[in-house]
Write an enzyme that holds these catalytic residues in place. Structure first.
Site, short mmCIF file in Angstrom:
data_model
loop_
_atom_site.label_atom_id
_atom_site.label_comp_id
_atom_site.label_asym_id
_atom_site.label_seq_id
_atom_site.Cartn_x
_atom_site.Cartn_y
_atom_site.Cartn_z
N GLU A 166 0.86 -1.18 0.00
CA GLU A 166 0.00 0.00 0.00
C GLU A 166 0.89 1.23 0.00
O GLU A 166 1.77 1.36 0.86
CB GLU A 166 -0.92 0.04 1.21
CG GLU A 166 -1.86 1.25 1.18
CD GLU A 166 -2.69 1.43 2.44
OE1 GLU A 166 -3.71 2.14 2.37
OE2 GLU A 166 -2.29 0.89 3.50
N ASP A 170 9.43 7.88 -0.28
CA ASP A 170 8.51 8.31 -1.33
C ASP A 170 8.35 7.21 -2.38
O ASP A 170 9.28 6.45 -2.63
CB ASP A 170 9.05 9.59 -1.99
CG ASP A 170 8.02 10.27 -2.85
OD1 ASP A 170 7.86 9.85 -4.02
OD2 ASP A 170 7.36 11.20 -2.36
N ASP A 203 -3.09 11.88 -2.34
CA ASP A 203 -3.20 13.33 -2.52
C ASP A 203 -3.61 13.62 -3.96
O ASP A 203 -2.92 13.21 -4.90
CB ASP A 203 -1.85 13.98 -2.20
CG ASP A 203 -1.94 15.49 -2.05
OD1 ASP A 203 -2.76 16.10 -2.76
OD2 ASP A 203 -1.18 16.05 -1.24
N LYS A 243 -4.08 21.14 -8.64
CA LYS A 243 -3.58 22.11 -9.61
C LYS A 243 -2.92 21.39 -10.79
O LYS A 243 -2.16 20.44 -10.61
CB LYS A 243 -2.60 23.07 -8.96
CG LYS A 243 -3.25 23.96 -7.90
CD LYS A 243 -2.25 24.93 -7.30
CE LYS A 243 -2.93 25.81 -6.25
NZ LYS A 243 -1.98 26.77 -5.63
N ASP A 252 -12.01 9.72 -2.93
CA ASP A 252 -13.27 10.47 -2.85
C ASP A 252 -13.23 11.67 -3.79
O ASP A 252 -14.17 12.45 -3.84
CB ASP A 252 -13.51 10.95 -1.41
CG ASP A 252 -12.47 11.99 -0.98
OD1 ASP A 252 -11.28 11.79 -1.30
OD2 ASP A 252 -12.84 12.98 -0.34
#
Length: 215
Positions: free
Chosen positions: A43, A95, A117, A121, A153
């Protein structure tokens, strides 16, 4: 998710037995970190760890890896792993762009991307975990029949991900446009998911694979 900085977190993580080190000595040998050699699911962006620890408890025949870059969050996953006595879950604090530093080609059976995330933009599109740069990494480490399970979502991110994956040569084996309106007994609710679904937010989910290349 805004993470409150915890200055003691880095010292807590150092030399923790469930945290994979970053010295490169075990790169491409992730199975050596586990007691048993089993399929590996990862994950990326585990947050507080509710999803990955629940999975690891339910499926002892699978080895799980939690990848989270925030040290101030990772300690919570480590605590849950210890409390639950999970022997089939290890953590990486780094990362996602560094994935191939830990996994060799075709080593992973499944990748979970939960509520990543959205980077709304346009100029930040390359930071999204379904941008083609990341998809190339996933394709490299996934087995030929490996899967990506994606949940969000954010409608914009979902639409972007469908387009990005399609352009990269992927196909979808399952898609939910309003997950909580459907009877999906296998769905494990994350902390973030619970919070926003209770507010009426729609949850989008899909499963995808890379097309095999035939010569």
């Amino acid at each position: 998710m805004r993470v409150r900085y915890k200055p003691w977190a880095e010292d807590y993580l150092k030399n923790h037995p469930d945290l994979v080190d970053m010295d490169g000595a075990h790169a491409g040998k992730m199975s050596e970190w586990f007691e048993k050699e089993q399929p590996i699911y990862i994950e990326i962006g585990s947050g507080m760890g509710q999803f990955i620890t629940t999975l690891a408890a339910q499926y002892p025949e699978i080895n799980f890896v939690s990848m989270e870059r925030e040290k101030s969050v990772m300690y919570k996953v480590l605590d849950k792993t210890k409390e639950m006595g999970l022997k089939n879950l290890k953590m990486i604090c780094n990362d996602a762009i560094e994935l191939n530093e830990y996994f060799k080609d075709k080593e992973i059976s499944r990748i979970y991307l939960n509520f990543s995330d959205p980077w709304p933009k346009k100029r930040h599109a390359k930071r999204r975990l379904t941008y083609h740069t990341y998809l190339a990494l996933y394709k490299q480490i996934l087995k030929d029949d490996g899967e990506i399970h994606f949940k969000t979502d954010n409608r914009g991110l979902f639409a972007f991900s469908i387009e990005s994956m399609s352009q990269f040569g992927m196909y979808f084996t399952k898609m939910n446009l309003n997950l909580h309106d459907e009877d999906d007994e296998d769905n494990i609710v994350t902390e973030y998911e619970k919070k926003f679904s209770e507010k009426g937010s729609r949850i989008y989910r899909m499963e995808a694979k890379f097309h095999k290349c035939f010569e």
